[in-house]
Every structure is written in structure tokens, then in C-alpha cells.
Enzyme design. Structure first.
Site, PDB file in Angstrom:
ATOM      1  N   ASN A  40     -73.105  -0.200 -13.269  1.00 31.86           N
ATOM      2  CA  ASN A  40     -71.998   0.665 -12.819  1.00 31.86           C
ATOM      3  C   ASN A  40     -72.071   1.979 -12.225  1.00 31.86           C
ATOM      4  O   ASN A  40     -71.491   2.197 -11.299  1.00 31.86           O
ATOM      5  CB  ASN A  40     -71.276   0.866 -14.325  1.00 31.86           C
ATOM      6  CG  ASN A  40     -70.352  -0.343 -14.736  1.00 31.86           C
ATOM      7  OD1 ASN A  40     -70.090  -1.471 -14.096  1.00 31.86           O
ATOM      8  ND2 ASN A  40     -69.957  -0.169 -16.019  1.00 31.86           N
ATOM      9  N   ARG A 370     -63.347 -12.937  -3.928  1.00 34.08           N
ATOM     10  CA  ARG A 370     -64.990 -13.001  -4.868  1.00 34.08           C
ATOM     11  C   ARG A 370     -65.110 -14.232  -5.246  1.00 34.08           C
ATOM     12  O   ARG A 370     -64.163 -14.682  -6.313  1.00 34.08           O
ATOM     13  CB  ARG A 370     -65.190 -11.693  -5.652  1.00 34.08           C
ATOM     14  CG  ARG A 370     -65.202 -10.432  -5.146  1.00 34.08           C
ATOM     15  CD  ARG A 370     -65.696  -9.703  -6.336  1.00 34.08           C
ATOM     16  NE  ARG A 370     -65.313  -8.289  -6.185  1.00 34.08           N
ATOM     17  CZ  ARG A 370     -66.114  -7.228  -5.181  1.00 34.08           C
ATOM     18  NH1 ARG A 370     -67.059  -7.700  -4.641  1.00 34.08           N
ATOM     19  NH2 ARG A 370     -65.473  -5.955  -5.115  1.00 34.08           N
ATOM     20  N   HIS A 430     -56.269  -8.671  -1.415  1.00 32.81           N
ATOM     21  CA  HIS A 430     -56.753  -8.581  -2.787  1.00 32.81           C
ATOM     22  C   HIS A 430     -55.939  -9.578  -3.519  1.00 32.81           C
ATOM     23  O   HIS A 430     -56.160  -9.853  -4.755  1.00 32.81           O
ATOM     24  CB  HIS A 430     -56.759  -7.134  -3.431  1.00 32.81           C
ATOM     25  CG  HIS A 430     -57.310  -7.079  -4.592  1.00 32.81           C
ATOM     26  ND1 HIS A 430     -56.687  -6.843  -5.713  1.00 32.81           N
ATOM     27  CD2 HIS A 430     -58.822  -7.046  -4.823  1.00 32.81           C
ATOM     28  CE1 HIS A 430     -57.691  -6.665  -6.554  1.00 32.81           C
ATOM     29  NE2 HIS A 430     -58.982  -7.009  -6.214  1.00 32.81           N
ATOM     30  N   ARG A 559     -58.145  -0.218 -18.854  1.00 29.39           N
ATOM     31  CA  ARG A 559     -59.485  -0.450 -19.154  1.00 29.39           C
ATOM     32  C   ARG A 559     -60.592   0.700 -18.627  1.00 29.39           C
ATOM     33  O   ARG A 559     -61.358   1.249 -19.513  1.00 29.39           O
ATOM     34  CB  ARG A 559     -60.197  -1.629 -18.678  1.00 29.39           C
ATOM     35  CG  ARG A 559     -61.509  -1.904 -18.978  1.00 29.39           C
ATOM     36  CD  ARG A 559     -62.211  -2.751 -18.073  1.00 29.39           C
ATOM     37  NE  ARG A 559     -62.645  -2.459 -16.676  1.00 29.39           N
ATOM     38  CZ  ARG A 559     -62.468  -3.243 -15.659  1.00 29.39           C
ATOM     39  NH1 ARG A 559     -61.890  -4.289 -15.668  1.00 29.39           N
ATOM     40  NH2 ARG A 559     -62.726  -2.716 -14.169  1.00 29.39           N
ATOM     41  N   HIS A 587     -59.698  -7.477 -17.589  1.00 29.68           N
ATOM     42  CA  HIS A 587     -59.364  -7.511 -15.923  1.00 29.68           C
ATOM     43  C   HIS A 587     -57.903  -7.963 -15.479  1.00 29.68           C
ATOM     44  O   HIS A 587     -57.485  -7.543 -14.610  1.00 29.68           O
ATOM     45  CB  HIS A 587     -60.381  -8.631 -15.460  1.00 29.68           C
ATOM     46  CG  HIS A 587     -60.510  -8.620 -13.993  1.00 29.68           C
ATOM     47  ND1 HIS A 587     -59.933  -9.363 -13.129  1.00 29.68           N
ATOM     48  CD2 HIS A 587     -61.210  -7.693 -13.159  1.00 29.68           C
ATOM     49  CE1 HIS A 587     -60.017  -9.186 -11.804  1.00 29.68           C
ATOM     50  NE2 HIS A 587     -60.789  -8.024 -11.719  1.00 29.68           N
TER      51      HIS A 587
END
Length: 684
Positions: A40, A370, A430, A559, A587
Site C-alpha cells: 500500500n 483488471r 471503470h 473502508r 470493496h
């Protein structure tokens, strides 16, 4: 009124670190969390901090809406980051001691016995030595390229007979990234311990083999983080794919952002590095091995230590599809909602595979942001195109750090006959959506899957997401219009169900929030529950402040980054913000609006960040089916009831663990206990 985005992100990474520090977390899971903290931080430095440094170089010194100039913010970031890294390595030392008690030992060369040393010497000379390249730095040999986020050894040398007052010699050696960072050591006689030695430790011990005639007087590891953000001229690019490939090659030359050095580095070596990289302030002295991301592979690869991990889980195949041979027959009759990773992503893969082989399917359209390394969805799309179906795939080449993989997939799909589209200039695609067009009798029927997460079967086992299957006519029409906008020339559509960024999603959210405020002012039920990864758009924060002041109850489950300051009298006293960091990465993006008792529920690909609302193609889709609405509400309530892994954001920007007198309730573990989401008696 606002919390800073980057400082809020640091607080998020601190919550990840807390999981590594928590004694109740299984030991090898603590190891994984230590690795996640490092990865991260690498991305944060190479993108966010790099961007701030670019602003400083350009002379930009205006304050952002949270009150920080780039220079002032970098100072604060570095102070907080240095403290966090210190805590991370303190946790690393504690975890290492506990691993040793469990028989997992990281040792130094000098602590090995004779037979172990012989084995390690042989490994060095046979495997490592042929790969190494010593690179001297002097007048005739300029400083070599130092790769981004690779570990190197800085070597200070002298020659026999030289004047001790002369400057020493300096060289660097890259620690090979294509060899395992940790090397298994042969087991000692009558010992059950698994011993490992770090690759750089073994190289350091044998460093003399690279510099005959010189005496190494100091060897220390270092690691450089470069600016890894792509700067694309999309308007002027004749071929976007080629432009991104060029930019990826330039990335290795990105300007230095952070220098990590092993504690106690020789002053001459440190000065050489700082002079070369022109970096003085962002230098981190590390008391331990550099780059703990290698811990992730170690924790996953160790055999025989399942008692140090979370219990294995098997995702349930969705009950609706269990005994169904034909997805399309079922989806004609009902919508289906999936909750990953508790329900298997295999159902999504099977849907695409069935569409690829079904002779009645005429077209498949899909967005890919992805995907996994060996994606069965890619194979299915290729098969569909080869069999003559119209297959259109929107591949987002600009998905950060997945650019190379996506370029490879794009080429594979094109070779199979798929129409591959790279999205729109200046926008990332996206949205997560699949459209299947099928010939049924004398009509065409559209089947749609909309999700909050990527079409990635690997991350779907680790991330919490929701996905909706539907053949609802209005959603199907909007799905067709969305693909037409992305792939062709179409004016913005008058959406019937969807809200789409960048054209109208933000306005739709403002409308929904204001509608709740109107209900509150009229004394009708008014409540917003919004679950997302990040909230950083100032206008969205202001809209929530205004709704709070009108009397709307607002529960945010965020989050990561949150720029909203909750619980401030007269501003946000009706707003709560909580964050859950646990076994799975939270997520999903899902939104609940009470609407005076006529509840609306949505799932979305979009966080409430400026980039999502203005610079990306994003999608928000309603859930029409009342049973599935109740499921979505139950999923949201899981998070709201968590009093084990939930932290609540305080008005001062700090997070405190949620503590109450209720029975411990851990939302992710409770979700695992639910045998079937479809059989729950759900409260409204």
C-alpha cells in the site's frame, strides 16, 4: 470542515497495520497484513506523494480545500509515515519472534552450522553468483539505472595499500528480483524447524567474490521509489496502446520520490545515493529487511501451518444456479444477486462461458478493468469470437500497474477476432458490466450482469463485492446504450435505470440526497446508508452535510479515505462513518435511500471521489426486485452491526474501535455463517 485525503489514507493504512499488530489475528495472517502495509505504502509514495512533489517543482503553492499546500502536506505525510513505518517494523520483530516459536526461523549466515553453510555456499555459487552484476560508480562509469522498488546493495570498498584518507570506492549490486527473496536452509539434524535466509544476506556474506583485489568495508541495502504515474498525451496519441507502451518504458526513469536505506548505512554510501537521486528529506532508515512485500508469498507458500491461518473457506455456488443447466431460462424468470466472496464467482464465469458456447447468443459485450493472470473469462470471449459471435470488449489500458497485463490481453482478444475498444480519450472505463444478446423465438433478449468489482476470479476470492444478474428490459436497453456511447459516437443517453459518470451520476446522487432532505423536512422517514471505498469529493461531502442539517440520518461505511468530518454539532451530528478492515478487502459500493418508506437501493462501480465522478466511465444500477433489495439491505446491516473489526471515525479525524455491550458481532464471519442468502427471513 474537511479531513485531508492523503492523511486520511495514512489512517487507513494504519488500520491495516493494526491487523498485523492484533494478537487475535492468526500469525501467518499477521504476516500478510505486514506485507499489505508495505505494498500500500509503495503505491501511495509512487503516485500520491509523487504528484505532490511534481506540484512543488512546478511552483504550485495554493491550498487545497482541506487547507494544505503541497509542501505543507508532504511534511505532514512524511512525519506520519515515518512513525507508521517504525511501528510496522516493531510489529515485524514481534511477529518474527512468534514465528520462531512456531518453528519458522529467519537466520543469518553466521548462525548456520557447517553443513548448512556448505549448502548455502553451493546455492550462492551455482544459482546466485552467475546472475549478479557488480556496478562500479566512478569518473568513467556513471551511476547506473536503479530500478523502481528493487532492492540493491550499496558497497563501500578500499584497495590494499591505499591512503586511508582517500575517498573509498563505491559500487552497487542489484538483488535479483527473479530469484526467491527467502531461501530455504537444509534442516538441522533432529530439528523440525524450517529455516530461511534472505537473499541479500547471502549475497552480502559472499560480496568479496564480486570485487577481487578490493576490501569491502560496508555493505548495506537500499531501495528507491520512483514516480510511477503515467503522463499520457491521449489527445495527440495516434495509437493509445503504443503510447501507453512507451510511457511504461519511461516509468523506469521516473523521478525519485523515496529512498529506503538499511539502518546504520555507511555515511559515504548514503551521501553517494542522496547526491545521485537528489533526495534529502524523504529518506527512511529501516530497522529490518527492506520491502516486506515478500512476506505475502512466504505466508501463502508455507506447508503444514494451517493452524496459523484463517480457517479455509469454500465459497458457496449460488443456490439459484445449483441445479440449473441453462442460466438464460432462469434469468428470464427472475433476477439474481450474488455476494462475493461468500458466494462463488464461478457463477459469473459460467455465465460468460455458457454465452460463448450457446448457439442462440449473437453478441457479448463486456468491460474489463483488471483480470487475473489466467482468466477463464478471456478464454471464453476468445472462443465466442472464433465461433462467429459478435464480441466487443472494452479493455482499460490505463488501469494503474495492470497496464502491461491488459495490453497482453487486448492483443490476445484481437487475434481471436474480438472487437477491442480502449475506451474514451481522457476517461478510464471503470464500470463493471456484461451484456449478452440472445435470439429467442422471434425476438432478441438482453441479459446483463452488473457488478461492484472487477471480472477477476482471483481477487473475487479476497474482496467483498456484489453482482446483479438481470434480464429486465429497461436495464438491458440502458446497457446497450452505454456500450454504444463507449464504442461509437452517441450523444449522452436519457437513462431509464442507470446513472453514468461523468455525465450524470453526480447529479443523480445530489438528487437522491436532496430528496432525503426534503423527506426529513416534511417529517417523513429519511435515511441514507452508503458503502464505498473512498469519499473525497468536496461537493458530495457538502451535500451530505446539508442533508444532515435537514435531519437525515446518514450511515457511511467507508473502508479507506474519508474527507467528511462526522459528528460535528450543527454540521454533521446526524452522520456516522465506520471502516471495516478484516480478512477480506471491503470493496463493494452500494447505496440505500429510504425515500419516505419507498426504498431505493443501488449497486455501483463508483466511489464518491472526484476522479470517479468526473474522469471515469462509472455506472450505478438500481435493484428492482424487492427480495433482492432486502438482501442488499441485510448486507449493509452486517457492516453496521460489526463491533469487532469496525472502527468509527471521530470528529478529530482519528478512528476508534467500535465497542459496546452487545454480543461480539464480526460482519465478515457472520456472512460466512449464512448458509443461503436467498432463504433468509430478511427484515425490511
Amino acid at each position: 470542515m474537511y479531513l485531508n485525503r492523503d492523511l486520511s489514507w495514512i489512517e487507513f493504512n494504519r488500520r491495516v497495520l493494526e491487523e498485523a499488530q492484533d494478537p487475535s489475528t492468526p500469525l501467518l495472517e499477521r504476516v500478510k497484513f505486514l506485507s499489505i502495509v508495505s505494498s500500500n505504502l509503495d503505491e501511495f509514495m509512487s503516485v500520491r506523494v509523487a504528484g505532490l512533489k511534481d506540484q512543488m517543482k512546478a511552483g504550485y503553492n495554493k491550498k487545497d480545500f482541506t487547507g494544505y499546500t503541497p509542501a505543507g502536506l508532504i511534511k505532514r505525510i512524511m512525519k506520519r509515515t515515518a512513525k507508521m513505518v517504525s511501528e510496522q517494523y516493531k510489529a515485524y520483530r514481534e511477529v518474527s519472534r512468534l514465528l520462531m516459536k512456531e518453528g519458522i526461523v529467519f537466520t543469518e549466515y553466521e548462525e548456520l552450522n557447517i553443513s548448512q553453510k556448505k549448502a548455502m555456499d553451493a546455492y550462492y555459487h551455482d544459482i546466485i553468483f552467475p546472475v549478479l552484476t557488480p556496478m562500479a560508480v566512478d569518473q568513467s562509469r556513471p551511476f547506473p539505472l536503479v530500478h523502481n522498488q528493487s532492492v540493491y546493495l550499496a558497497v563501500v570498498l578500499v584497495r590494499d595499500g591505499d591512503d586511508p584518507d582517500d575517498d573509498p570506492y563505491f559500487a552497487i549490486v542489484q538483488v535479483p528480483s527473479n530469484l526467491s527473496r527467502y531461501i530455504p536452509v537444509p534442516t538441522r539434524t533432529n530439528s523440525k524447524k524450517q529455516e530461511f535466509i534472505l537473499l541479500e544476506e547471502l549475497i552480502e556474506h559472499h560480496i568479496q567474490s564480486l570485487f577481487s583485489g578490493y576490501i569491502p568495508i560496508a555493505v548495506h541495502a537500499f531501495r528507491l521509489t520512483r514516480n510511477a504515474d503515467l503522463t499520457l498525451n491521449e489527445e495527440g496519441a495516434e495509437d493509445l496502446l503504443e503510447e501507453i507502451e512507451k510511457e511504461l518504458r519511461r516509468r523506469r526513469w521516473g523521478s525519485p520520490v523515496r529512498l529506503e536505506v538499511q539502518q546504520g548505512m555507511h555515511p559515504y554510501a548514503l551521501s553517494q545515493l542522496q547526491d545521485e537521486f537528489e533526495i534529502n528529506e524523504n529518506v527512511f532508515e529501516i530497522d529490518g529487511p527492506l520491502d516486506l512485500t515478500y512476506f505475502m508469498k512466504l505466508a501463502g507458500g508455507l506447508q503444514g501451518f494451517d493452524h496459523l491461518r484463517f480457517p479455509r473457506i469454500t465459497a458457496k455456488y449460488p443456490v439459484e444456479f445449483e441445479d440449473v443447466e441453462d442460466f438464460f431460462t432462469l434469468l428470464k424468470q427472475q433476477d439474481v444477486l450474488l455476494h462475493h466472496p461468500y458466494e462463488s464467482f464461478d457463477a459469473v464465469t459460467d455465465f460468460v462461458v455458457q454465452a460463448a458456447y450457446d448457439p442462440q447468443v449473437l453478441a457479448i459485450k463486456m468491460t474489463l478493468y483488471r483480470v487475473s493472470g489466467n482468466s477463464p473469462i478471456i478464454q471464453a470471449l476468445a472462443r465466442a469470437a472464433e465461433s462467429g459471435k459478435q464480441v466487443t470488449v472494452v479493455v482499460e489500458l490505463k488501469a494503474r500497474f495492470d497496464e502491461e497485463r491488459n495490453i497482453a490481453w487486448a492483443r490476445k482478444l484481437e487475434k481471436s477476432g474480438c472487437h477491442v475498444v480502449y475506451g474514451l480519450v481522457g476517461l478510464k472505463t471503470h464500470a463493471k458490466i456484461t451484456l449478452v444478446v440472445r435470439q429467442e423465438d422471434n425476438t432478441l433478449r438482453r441479459y446483463v450482469h452488473v457488478g461492484t468489482g472487477n471480472y477477476n476470479d482471483s481477487t473475487a476470492r479476497l474482496y467483498t463485492d456484489v453482482g446483479l444478474f438481470t434480464s429486465h428490459g429497461v436495464i438491458g436497453e440502458d446497457a446497450s446504450a452505454l456500450f454504444n456511447e463507449i464504442t461509437g459516437y452517441s450523444a449522452p443517453h436519457d437513462w431509464q435505470a442507470f446513472a453514468v459518470a461523468p455525465t450524470d451520476l453526480k447529479d443523480k446522487l445530489f438528487e437522491l440526497i436532496e430528496r432525503e432532505a426534503e423527506h426529513a423536512r416534511a417529517g417523513r422517514p429519511a435515511h441514507i446508508i452508503a458503502k464505498m471505498n473512498s469519499l473525497s469529493n468536496q461537493q458530495m461531502v457538502d451535500a451530505l452535510y446539508a442533508a444532515s442539517q435537514a435531519g437525515v440520518k446518514i450511515d457511511l461505511i467507508i473502508r479507506g479515505v474519508c474527507c467528511l468530518r462526522p459528528g460535528v454539532p450543527g454540521l454533521s451530528e446526524n452522520i456516522t462513518v465506520r471502516s471495516i478492515v478484516d480478512r477480506f478487502l471491503e470493496h463493494s459500493r452500494s447505496y440505500y435511500f429510504e425515500n419516505g418508506g419507498h426504498v431505493d437501493v443501488y449497486l455501483s462501480s463508483a466511489d464518491w471521489m472526484t476522479r470517479n465522478l468526473t474522469r471515469r466511465i462509472e455506472l450505478m444500477c438500481p435493484v428492482f426486485d424487492n427480495t433482492l433489495k432486502k438482501m442488499m439491505i441485510q448486507i449493509l446491516r452486517l457492516s453496521l452491526n460489526d463491533n469487532v473489526k469496525a472502527r468509527e471515525l471521530m470528529p478529530n479525524g482519528m478512528y476508534m474501535r467500535v465497542k459496546n455491550e452487545l454480543t461480539p458481532y464480526r460482519s465478515q464471519f457472520e456472512a460466512l455463517k449464512i448458509t443461503s442468502w436467498k432463504k433468509l427471513q430478511l427484515e425490511p
